[in-house]
Design an enzyme around this catalytic site. Sequence first.
Site, mmCIF file in Angstrom:
data_model
loop_
_atom_site.group_PDB
_atom_site.id
_atom_site.type_symbol
_atom_site.label_atom_id
_atom_site.label_comp_id
_atom_site.label_asym_id
_atom_site.label_seq_id
_atom_site.Cartn_x
_atom_site.Cartn_y
_atom_site.Cartn_z
ATOM 1 N N ILE A 533 0.127 -3.669 -8.548
ATOM 2 C CA ILE A 533 0.726 -4.998 -8.677
ATOM 3 C C ILE A 533 -0.008 -6.022 -7.845
ATOM 4 O O ILE A 533 0.343 -7.183 -7.806
ATOM 5 C CB ILE A 533 2.226 -4.987 -8.303
ATOM 6 C CG1 ILE A 533 2.413 -4.376 -6.915
ATOM 7 C CG2 ILE A 533 3.033 -4.249 -9.352
ATOM 8 C CD1 ILE A 533 3.850 -4.459 -6.421
ATOM 9 N N VAL A 535 -3.897 -6.721 -5.309
ATOM 10 C CA VAL A 535 -5.050 -6.196 -4.592
ATOM 11 C C VAL A 535 -5.257 -7.028 -3.346
ATOM 12 O O VAL A 535 -5.202 -8.254 -3.400
ATOM 13 C CB VAL A 535 -6.329 -6.279 -5.455
ATOM 14 C CG1 VAL A 535 -7.504 -5.663 -4.724
ATOM 15 C CG2 VAL A 535 -6.110 -5.587 -6.776
ATOM 16 N N GLY A 537 -7.267 -7.226 0.730
ATOM 17 C CA GLY A 537 -8.421 -6.813 1.489
ATOM 18 C C GLY A 537 -8.222 -5.409 2.022
ATOM 19 O O GLY A 537 -9.152 -4.635 2.192
ATOM 20 N N PHE A 538 -7.013 -5.081 2.229
ATOM 21 C CA PHE A 538 -6.639 -3.786 2.740
ATOM 22 C C PHE A 538 -6.820 -2.715 1.663
ATOM 23 O O PHE A 538 -7.129 -1.576 1.944
ATOM 24 C CB PHE A 538 -5.166 -3.886 3.155
ATOM 25 C CG PHE A 538 -4.565 -2.644 3.724
ATOM 26 C CD1 PHE A 538 -4.600 -2.431 5.093
ATOM 27 C CD2 PHE A 538 -3.948 -1.717 2.910
ATOM 28 C CE1 PHE A 538 -4.019 -1.290 5.632
ATOM 29 C CE2 PHE A 538 -3.368 -0.582 3.458
ATOM 30 C CZ PHE A 538 -3.414 -0.367 4.815
ATOM 31 N N LYS A 540 -5.310 -1.650 -2.560
ATOM 32 C CA LYS A 540 -4.421 -2.005 -3.670
ATOM 33 C C LYS A 540 -2.947 -1.864 -3.299
ATOM 34 O O LYS A 540 -2.594 -1.069 -2.439
ATOM 35 C CB LYS A 540 -4.717 -1.103 -4.867
ATOM 36 C CG LYS A 540 -6.029 -1.467 -5.529
ATOM 37 C CD LYS A 540 -6.310 -0.601 -6.732
ATOM 38 C CE LYS A 540 -7.615 -1.074 -7.378
ATOM 39 N NZ LYS A 540 -8.137 -0.109 -8.341
ATOM 40 N N VAL A 541 -2.132 -2.619 -3.986
ATOM 41 C CA VAL A 541 -0.695 -2.494 -3.805
ATOM 42 C C VAL A 541 -0.103 -1.980 -5.105
ATOM 43 O O VAL A 541 -0.380 -2.516 -6.178
ATOM 44 C CB VAL A 541 -0.051 -3.846 -3.434
ATOM 45 C CG1 VAL A 541 1.437 -3.668 -3.184
ATOM 46 C CG2 VAL A 541 -0.719 -4.435 -2.212
ATOM 47 N N ASP A 650 1.396 -19.025 7.859
ATOM 48 C CA ASP A 650 1.003 -19.181 6.460
ATOM 49 C C ASP A 650 2.250 -19.282 5.588
ATOM 50 O O ASP A 650 2.422 -18.525 4.638
ATOM 51 C CB ASP A 650 0.118 -18.001 6.050
ATOM 52 C CG ASP A 650 -0.744 -18.332 4.842
ATOM 53 O OD1 ASP A 650 -0.755 -19.521 4.437
ATOM 54 O OD2 ASP A 650 -1.391 -17.434 4.301
#
Length: 858
Positions: A533, A535, A537-538, A540-541, A650
């Site tokens: 669902i 992507v 920097g860490f 994929k989610v 943020d």
Amino acid sequence: MNRRTHILICLISLYFLLSSISVLRASNSNSVSFLLTCGSTVGGIDSEGRNWESDRRYLVSSGDSISARARYQDPSLPSSVPYMSARIITSESTYKFSVPAKQRLSLRLYFYPSQYSSFNPRDGYFSVVAGKITLLKNFSASITAQALTQSYILKEFSLTPSRTGFLNLTFTPSTKHNGSFAFINGIEIVPMPDLFHPAALVGFSDQIVAVDSSTLQTMYRLNVGGQYIPPSNDSGLSRTWYDDSPYVYAAAFGVTIKTEENDVIEYPYDMPNYVAPVDVYNTARSMGPYSKVNQNYNLTWVFEVDGNFMYILRLHFCELKHTKINQRVFDIYINNQTAQLAADVIAWSSSKDSPMFKDFAMYVSERPGEDEQLWLALHPSISQKPEVYDAILNGLEIFKLNDTIGNLAGPNPVPSPLPLAAESKEEMKSFEASKSKKNVHIIAGTAGGAAAISLLAAIFIAIYQRKRRILESDQSGTTSRWLPLYGISYTNKSTNSGANSSPVSSLASNLCRHFALGEIKQGTKNFEETHVIGVGGFGKVYKGVVDGGTNVAIKRASPSSEQGVNEFRTEIEMLSKLRHRHLVSLIGFCQENNEMILVYDYMSHGTLREHLYQCETHLSWKQRLEICIGAARGLHYLHTGAKYTIIHRDVKTTNILVDENWVAKVSDFGLSKTGSNNQTHISTLVKGSFGYLDPEYFRRQQLTDKSDVYSFGVVLFEVLCAHPALSPSLPKEEVSLADWALHCQKNGTLEDIIDPTLKGTITPECLKKFSETAEKCLSDHGIDRPSMGDVLWNLEYGLQLQEKPNASRSKVEDNKPAKTFLAVTPTTSIKSCLGGMGTSSDDPDGIIFSQIHKQQGR
Ligand SMILES: *[C@@H]1O[C@H](CO)[C@@H](O)[C@H](O)[C@H]1NC(C)=O
Ligand SMILES: *[C@@H]1O[C@H](CO)[C@@H](O)[C@H](O)[C@H]1NC(C)=O
Ligand SMILES: *[C@@H]1O[C@H](CO)[C@@H](O)[C@H](O)[C@H]1NC(C)=O
Ligand SMILES: *[C@@H]1O[C@H](CO)[C@@H](O)[C@H](O)[C@H]1NC(C)=O
Ligand SMILES: *[C@@H]1O[C@H](CO)[C@@H](O)[C@H](O)[C@H]1NC(C)=O
Ligand SMILES: *[C@@H]1O[C@H](CO)[C@@H](O)[C@H](O)[C@H]1NC(C)=O
Ligand SMILES: *[C@@H]1O[C@H](CO)[C@@H](O)[C@H](O)[C@H]1NC(C)=O
């Protein structure tokens, strides 16, 4: 009284001041200091009330120069004096000053690169020589300002005493560039006490660097763990101190601490308080409350500098919590070399709340093709067996020393090229969620410079173009759900079932749940692509299911992620302490087979943003209010509820998520710096999204909880108007929602820009309350903005005004549809609009821009 006696008297009085421990006031040396507004015939007074005189009588040489006024006054200039007038120098010209013969001089040069009559600042390349030292060479104020993305530049130097009693300051246009000229807007010369002492050279146990014969340039001056300190609040030397957080490396950036209540900082008898103001000492950054975590990481700052120079790092310390020796003991590393083992502030200063400082010298050689950097790292001194594993730092100054041939000048910085890589859609994805990664692409540039003096965030025209492109793709429906990236709170949802089934990590055993890799694989059908669902920097989610039916979001570090195990653990440890109904929760983690996986609550209704723009069914006004109230609660908790103030940095509609019960939850808060990116640039950035960024932060690096309040004000208007924070395609005055809404609010035309689907459903009282609150959040100065608590109160009051309108005419239908809406399961249209399983991020603002910020200056 002639000038000489005058100087003598001042010297004597200065001597007394120096030998006493009393405050060295700015006025100490008024009579021998110079404050010149160049190119002005009459002088003037700046915003801090300082009186600047014309430079004319100090200009001695026969060179050609003219006075000019800038055509345009940049709104970020702190005052028109001295920036708006300039002396344009077309052939070598010298200023000459009578100065005390035995004192160091603090010299500040002010440059505002702007169009002056027919002179384009881009043509100006020049050198500045003070006495025999070259301060600047082939200097382009224009390029430097562009690279630092700030409108003006301040260079600060500390000059060795002039034996002759005169100081010559010579400006020479470069001969290598056609039509080159020099210019200067302001010159400040103030005799200063000798603050510098011989310093130990790190890495060479027996070498001492004699600082007294050298001219120094201030590179960085930071109030560590504290806030911006303006020159007027310095202890007599008109220095500016900046917040250190942009330079902290990686996810583990410790916590900020303050003097305990009723404690007073007391300078020891042999330390004058002009060394640094009290505000520097009464705040600090430490590693945090968890000894186990602290053992495993270094509290690190990274600074860009120029190669082939000697640097002095002055570390300011003041123990604020402990009172005994061997309670807090730590090691200090500079550029990976041991600078000091077993630093014990109490042992040095002998008591709590007693300031002190330590100087270290470090030579930085040129690294071809790479940025030259200074790394400062603190780590608990485990071998000393201190009571707590922790470290502390209150302030930091970094000075550059002239080299052996009398030069202090480095090359011009290279302005950031645009992220060409982002042009391709493929790459764009990888940009998306990772703020850090994104920034790495955007920032490229060589090292160098004095950020203490020059910091700021970047804007490029091309951003607008990219922005537009991404907004388009956004509308095409590829937007995915949500990405709780870094910083999610903890809900102890299923501790029991998990804790037994898997080996519990020592660190998080009772903080959050440990998942077995098998569980995760099963829940995501072995990380099947259709479950992705988002992507980041860490990595994929994925959307996944655990415990036979609980939906979760699973963030999996990709093998290429550089986020280390330590950062991963630190993150869990720190974030799992934060729990609140209005913060997205971390459920657990999995660390097995080199996998690093975080498991979060799944927010089935996605982001607030998509409900404002993309869904066919529109949120009612009451729902919007409730979502705003929930988000305000979450932020209020971050600011005040946790042990330490946490600044989200943020706040925007994509970081406000909505769960299946329409409860708003703030995501991606606080600790979003991670190690998952190119390490050379990690600390050079300021986080925040274009369109939401606090102008004050932007202007002067002052990050406070009020920066979140500002961004939240933008969110409020966005919710009211269903109008993006930035609309690059609209006419200029409408591009920025903050500006546009304020403009409409002032002209009483706000109603015209309200989301048409809300027309007639908002009670006038509620609208008034709501828009006034939003307006106050957008105040230019943080100090004028309400606290998050006040915002929350006002929104709740607004909700009451909506539900129980006093005026009969405002009996509106809002409530009814809202209630039915809430009662039923989401309609198909909502489902479809939320069901995007695309792999791109939902975060156009973030993609486009996290404010960049180059920390160096020159
Ligand atoms: C300063 O400049 C003046 C005029 O250009 C010159 O006569 C004098 O020798 C210079 N002094 C020093 C110390 O360089
Ligand atoms: C400078 O200008 C001269 C004449 O206008 C021209 O011949 C020369 O090539 C220029 N030099 C540079 C470096 O642009
Ligand atoms: C400067 O000092 C004054 C008086 O102590 C204080 O009220 C003010 O808040 C300070 N300003 C900043 C930006 O710290
Ligand atoms: C210090 O070490 C880190 C890795 O441990 C490296 O990335 C960094 O470049 C080093 N810094 C310097 C200045 O050598
Ligand atoms: C901390 O920094 C020092 C010096 O660069 C390094 O030797 C050490 O391994 C680091 N420790 C951790 C836990 O990163
Ligand atoms: C700076 O220049 C002076 C001479 O002007 C010289 O004595 C000193 O050694 C230089 N400093 C360094 C660090 O080389
Ligand atoms: C002067 O600076 C400019 C811009 O950084 C650079 O392109 C140029 O090569 C420099 N010139 C010299 C002579 O160093």
